[in-house]
Write a protein that holds these residues in place. Structure first.
Motif, PDB file in Angstrom:
ATOM      1  N   GLU A 216      71.161  70.063   2.446  1.00 16.47           N
ATOM      2  CA  GLU A 216      71.771  68.868   3.059  1.00 16.47           C
ATOM      3  C   GLU A 216      70.697  67.867   3.456  1.00 16.47           C
ATOM      4  O   GLU A 216      70.825  66.661   3.205  1.00 16.47           O
ATOM      5  CB  GLU A 216      72.580  69.285   4.288  1.00 16.47           C
ATOM      6  CG  GLU A 216      73.269  68.107   4.974  1.00 16.47           C
ATOM      7  CD  GLU A 216      74.150  68.532   6.133  1.00 16.47           C
ATOM      8  OE1 GLU A 216      74.654  67.629   6.838  1.00 16.47           O
ATOM      9  OE2 GLU A 216      74.348  69.747   6.329  1.00 16.47           O
ATOM     10  N   SER A 217      69.611  68.356   4.051  1.00 18.74           N
ATOM     11  CA  SER A 217      68.511  67.456   4.409  1.00 18.74           C
ATOM     12  C   SER A 217      67.897  66.833   3.162  1.00 18.74           C
ATOM     13  O   SER A 217      67.571  65.642   3.131  1.00 18.74           O
ATOM     14  CB  SER A 217      67.427  68.225   5.185  1.00 18.74           C
ATOM     15  OG  SER A 217      67.928  68.733   6.391  1.00 18.74           O
ATOM     16  N   GLY A 218      67.762  67.641   2.086  1.00 23.47           N
ATOM     17  CA  GLY A 218      67.208  67.122   0.849  1.00 23.47           C
ATOM     18  C   GLY A 218      68.074  66.060   0.226  1.00 23.47           C
ATOM     19  O   GLY A 218      67.574  65.055  -0.299  1.00 23.47           O
ATOM     20  N   ALA A 219      69.390  66.245   0.281  1.00 20.98           N
ATOM     21  CA  ALA A 219      70.312  65.268  -0.301  1.00 20.98           C
ATOM     22  C   ALA A 219      70.186  63.906   0.374  1.00 20.98           C
ATOM     23  O   ALA A 219      70.378  62.863  -0.255  1.00 20.98           O
ATOM     24  CB  ALA A 219      71.741  65.783  -0.198  1.00 20.98           C
ATOM     25  N   LYS A 220      69.855  63.894   1.646  1.00 22.24           N
ATOM     26  CA  LYS A 220      69.763  62.633   2.397  1.00 22.24           C
ATOM     27  C   LYS A 220      68.518  61.832   2.044  1.00 22.24           C
ATOM     28  O   LYS A 220      68.456  60.634   2.328  1.00 22.24           O
ATOM     29  CB  LYS A 220      69.810  62.927   3.895  1.00 22.24           C
ATOM     30  CG  LYS A 220      71.167  63.446   4.358  1.00 22.24           C
ATOM     31  CD  LYS A 220      71.166  63.823   5.832  1.00 22.24           C
ATOM     32  CE  LYS A 220      72.552  64.325   6.252  1.00 22.24           C
ATOM     33  NZ  LYS A 220      72.592  64.741   7.674  1.00 22.24           N
ATOM     34  N   ILE A 221      67.538  62.480   1.428  1.00 20.62           N
ATOM     35  CA  ILE A 221      66.319  61.755   1.022  1.00 20.62           C
ATOM     36  C   ILE A 221      66.133  61.787  -0.489  1.00 20.62           C
ATOM     37  O   ILE A 221      65.034  61.562  -0.997  1.00 20.62           O
ATOM     38  CB  ILE A 221      65.073  62.328   1.724  1.00 20.62           C
ATOM     39  CG1 ILE A 221      64.887  63.812   1.379  1.00 20.62           C
ATOM     40  CG2 ILE A 221      65.161  62.146   3.231  1.00 20.62           C
ATOM     41  CD1 ILE A 221      63.565  64.398   1.880  1.00 20.62           C
ATOM     42  N   GLY A 222      67.216  62.068  -1.210  1.00 23.17           N
ATOM     43  CA  GLY A 222      67.149  62.073  -2.667  1.00 23.17           C
ATOM     44  C   GLY A 222      66.375  63.233  -3.244  1.00 23.17           C
ATOM     45  O   GLY A 222      65.890  63.168  -4.380  1.00 23.17           O
ATOM     46  N   PHE A 223      66.232  64.301  -2.467  1.00 28.01           N
ATOM     47  CA  PHE A 223      65.519  65.508  -2.896  1.00 28.01           C
ATOM     48  C   PHE A 223      64.053  65.259  -3.227  1.00 28.01           C
ATOM     49  O   PHE A 223      63.437  66.014  -3.967  1.00 28.01           O
ATOM     50  CB  PHE A 223      66.230  66.168  -4.085  1.00 28.01           C
ATOM     51  CG  PHE A 223      67.580  66.712  -3.723  1.00 28.01           C
ATOM     52  CD1 PHE A 223      67.701  67.857  -2.956  1.00 28.01           C
ATOM     53  CD2 PHE A 223      68.737  66.051  -4.122  1.00 28.01           C
ATOM     54  CE1 PHE A 223      68.949  68.345  -2.610  1.00 28.01           C
ATOM     55  CE2 PHE A 223      69.987  66.542  -3.786  1.00 28.01           C
ATOM     56  CZ  PHE A 223      70.092  67.692  -3.017  1.00 28.01           C
ATOM     57  N   ASP A 224      63.472  64.189  -2.675  1.00 32.12           N
ATOM     58  CA  ASP A 224      62.035  63.969  -2.828  1.00 32.12           C
ATOM     59  C   ASP A 224      61.272  65.024  -2.033  1.00 32.12           C
ATOM     60  O   ASP A 224      61.691  65.437  -0.944  1.00 32.12           O
ATOM     61  CB  ASP A 224      61.638  62.582  -2.332  1.00 32.12           C
ATOM     62  CG  ASP A 224      62.118  61.473  -3.258  1.00 32.12           C
ATOM     63  OD1 ASP A 224      62.548  61.807  -4.370  1.00 32.12           O
ATOM     64  OD2 ASP A 224      62.073  60.298  -2.858  1.00 32.12           O
ATOM     65  N   LYS A 225      60.143  65.469  -2.570  1.00 32.41           N
ATOM     66  CA  LYS A 225      59.285  66.478  -1.927  1.00 32.41           C
ATOM     67  C   LYS A 225      60.078  67.737  -1.569  1.00 32.41           C
ATOM     68  O   LYS A 225      59.823  68.397  -0.563  1.00 32.41           O
ATOM     69  CB  LYS A 225      58.607  65.890  -0.686  1.00 32.41           C
ATOM     70  CG  LYS A 225      57.688  64.718  -0.999  1.00 32.41           C
ATOM     71  CD  LYS A 225      57.027  64.177   0.254  1.00 32.41           C
ATOM     72  CE  LYS A 225      56.009  63.105  -0.099  1.00 32.41           C
ATOM     73  NZ  LYS A 225      56.590  61.948  -0.755  1.00 32.41           N
ATOM     74  N   PHE A 226      61.024  68.065  -2.412  1.00 33.84           N
ATOM     75  CA  PHE A 226      61.905  69.212  -2.183  1.00 33.84           C
ATOM     76  C   PHE A 226      61.327  70.434  -2.883  1.00 33.84           C
ATOM     77  O   PHE A 226      61.943  71.038  -3.729  1.00 33.84           O
ATOM     78  CB  PHE A 226      63.297  68.856  -2.729  1.00 33.84           C
ATOM     79  CG  PHE A 226      64.404  69.778  -2.309  1.00 33.84           C
ATOM     80  CD1 PHE A 226      64.634  70.080  -0.985  1.00 33.84           C
ATOM     81  CD2 PHE A 226      65.239  70.332  -3.260  1.00 33.84           C
ATOM     82  CE1 PHE A 226      65.673  70.912  -0.605  1.00 33.84           C
ATOM     83  CE2 PHE A 226      66.290  71.167  -2.906  1.00 33.84           C
ATOM     84  CZ  PHE A 226      66.492  71.453  -1.571  1.00 33.84           C
ATOM     85  N   HIS A 227      60.086  70.780  -2.533  1.00 32.15           N
ATOM     86  CA  HIS A 227      59.394  71.844  -3.254  1.00 32.15           C
ATOM     87  C   HIS A 227      58.876  72.912  -2.290  1.00 32.15           C
ATOM     88  O   HIS A 227      58.714  72.662  -1.087  1.00 32.15           O
ATOM     89  CB  HIS A 227      58.241  71.275  -4.089  1.00 32.15           C
ATOM     90  CG  HIS A 227      57.255  70.466  -3.294  1.00 32.15           C
ATOM     91  ND1 HIS A 227      56.271  71.041  -2.542  1.00 32.15           N
ATOM     92  CD2 HIS A 227      57.126  69.121  -3.135  1.00 32.15           C
ATOM     93  CE1 HIS A 227      55.555  70.088  -1.952  1.00 32.15           C
ATOM     94  NE2 HIS A 227      56.046  68.923  -2.289  1.00 32.15           N
ATOM     95  N   PRO A 228      58.608  74.102  -2.772  1.00 30.55           N
ATOM     96  CA  PRO A 228      58.147  75.187  -1.900  1.00 30.55           C
ATOM     97  C   PRO A 228      56.684  75.030  -1.546  1.00 30.55           C
ATOM     98  O   PRO A 228      55.904  74.456  -2.304  1.00 30.55           O
ATOM     99  CB  PRO A 228      58.375  76.437  -2.748  1.00 30.55           C
ATOM    100  CG  PRO A 228      58.300  75.959  -4.149  1.00 30.55           C
ATOM    101  CD  PRO A 228      58.815  74.545  -4.157  1.00 30.55           C
ATOM    102  N   ASP A 229      56.296  75.572  -0.383  1.00 31.17           N
ATOM    103  CA  ASP A 229      54.885  75.534  -0.017  1.00 31.17           C
ATOM    104  C   ASP A 229      54.236  76.913  -0.133  1.00 31.17           C
ATOM    105  O   ASP A 229      53.098  77.105   0.287  1.00 31.17           O
ATOM    106  CB  ASP A 229      54.692  74.972   1.394  1.00 31.17           C
ATOM    107  CG  ASP A 229      55.444  75.767   2.460  1.00 31.17           C
ATOM    108  OD1 ASP A 229      55.951  76.856   2.148  1.00 31.17           O
ATOM    109  OD2 ASP A 229      55.528  75.290   3.612  1.00 31.17           O
ATOM    110  N   VAL A 230      54.951  77.883  -0.720  1.00 31.46           N
ATOM    111  CA  VAL A 230      54.344  79.197  -0.950  1.00 31.46           C
ATOM    112  C   VAL A 230      53.392  79.100  -2.136  1.00 31.46           C
ATOM    113  O   VAL A 230      53.668  78.394  -3.111  1.00 31.46           O
ATOM    114  CB  VAL A 230      55.412  80.274  -1.215  1.00 31.46           C
ATOM    115  CG1 VAL A 230      56.307  80.457   0.003  1.00 31.46           C
ATOM    116  CG2 VAL A 230      56.260  79.933  -2.436  1.00 31.46           C
ATOM    117  N   PRO A 231      52.230  79.764  -2.082  1.00 34.67           N
ATOM    118  CA  PRO A 231      51.261  79.678  -3.183  1.00 34.67           C
ATOM    119  C   PRO A 231      51.615  80.525  -4.394  1.00 34.67           C
ATOM    120  O   PRO A 231      51.077  80.321  -5.472  1.00 34.67           O
ATOM    121  CB  PRO A 231      49.959  80.172  -2.546  1.00 34.67           C
ATOM    122  CG  PRO A 231      50.411  81.120  -1.477  1.00 34.67           C
ATOM    123  CD  PRO A 231      51.700  80.550  -0.954  1.00 34.67           C
TER     124      PRO A 231
END
Length: 290
Positions: A216-231
């Motif tokens: 839901e949070s991603g949808a509000k910003i167009g899914f920009d930077k919607f990526h994992p931070d695990v290495p």
């Protein structure tokens, strides 16, 4: 077809003990131009790679670069080393996105993937299926080209804010420059988005609710930077993955490590064999190179 993976004795121990294969995030690989396509929505931070070789071309360089400077090992497998699971997963809810009610959630129906739900819904990420025929597309040779950016444009097209993907987007993580072609690489590739920092097995319902909060949070910003931070993502090997496996000892492996590897294989992969490398390299004093 045999596939080969060069690594250190330490990593071999982890592979055999944990029965998992590490997929490293593409933006942390040796080649800084990996995934020759970069936007906030799609780029190397979305892909995770396990690198193998199709043959023994470039063997000397691979031993030196990836197998602890000739002191490590090479794993050789005769088949795809994963077990496959057919999924029927669906959960969703209605959300107010910029004044409009929209359904967000996850729908994965009749898709076969090489892992179970605990890998699909990981701590800090969620794997995103990119193709319906994964048994034939999960592993594939790297494509070596003179112009990786032009090659990537065959898969992804950007028109303003619109992102169009033709075919399997994981193909982006298999495009490399000709300078790397001596590695004759074969890759397994995963795509993932950011997920809850929770253990799915402990409470699947809580995990799913948290995943929908993130979406839901991603949808509000167009899914920009919607990526994992695990290495990295660790994928379990299949039940019979080590059957027929060959572990080749590096040209300069120490006597201590030779004994350790032989014992590890005997205890944890008894159907595998241990052999000596046919490559011979000169042992040089510390700090001396040529």
């Amino acid at each position: 077809m045999m596939i080969h993976h060069y690594t250190s004795v330490k990593n071999l121990s982890l592979i055999l003990k944990n029965r998992t294969l590490r997929f490293g995030r593409a933006d942390q690989l040796d080649d800084p131009s990996e995934v020759p396509f970069r936007t906030d929505r799609l780029g190397p931070h979305r892909f995770f790679v396990s690198s193998w070789c199709q043959g023994l071309r470039g063997e000397a360089g691979l031993w030196h670069r990836y197998a602890d400077r000739d002191h490590g090992v090479r794993l050789s497998l005769p088949r795809m080393p994963f077990d496959w699971t057919r999924y029927a997963v669906e959960f969703s809810r209605m959300c107010n996105i910029h004044g409009h009610m929209k359904k967000i959630g996850v729908k994965i129906l009749d898709v076969v993937m090489p892992f179970g739900e605990e890998t699909l819904f990981g701590n800090g990420y969620m794997v995103t299926p990119t193709w319906t025929d994964l048994p034939n597309a999960f592993g594939a040779p790297v494509i070596y080209v003179d112009d990786p950016i032009t090659e990537a444009a065959k898969t992804v097209v950007v028109d303003g804010e619109r992102l169009t993907i033709h075919g399997d987007s994981n193909r982006l993580a298999r495009v490399k420059g000709l300078a790397w072609s001596d590695q004759d690489e074969y890759r397994f590739v995963l795509s993932a988005i950011g997920g809850p920092k929770l253990d799915y097995a402990e409470d699947p319902a809580r995990y799913r609710e948290a995943m929908m909060d993130i979406m839901e949070s991603g949808a509000k910003i167009g899914f920009d930077k919607f990526h994992p931070d695990v290495p990295a993502i660790f994928v379990p090997f299949g039940a019979n993955a080590f059957v027929g496996m060959t572990v080749t000892l590096g040209p300069q492996i120490s006597t201590e490590d030779r004994i350790m590897v032989t014992q590890l294989v005997h205890d944890l992969a008894p159907s595998a064999s241990v052999v000596e490398s046919k490559l011979r390299t000169r042992i040089r004093p510390s700090g001396v190179t040529s």
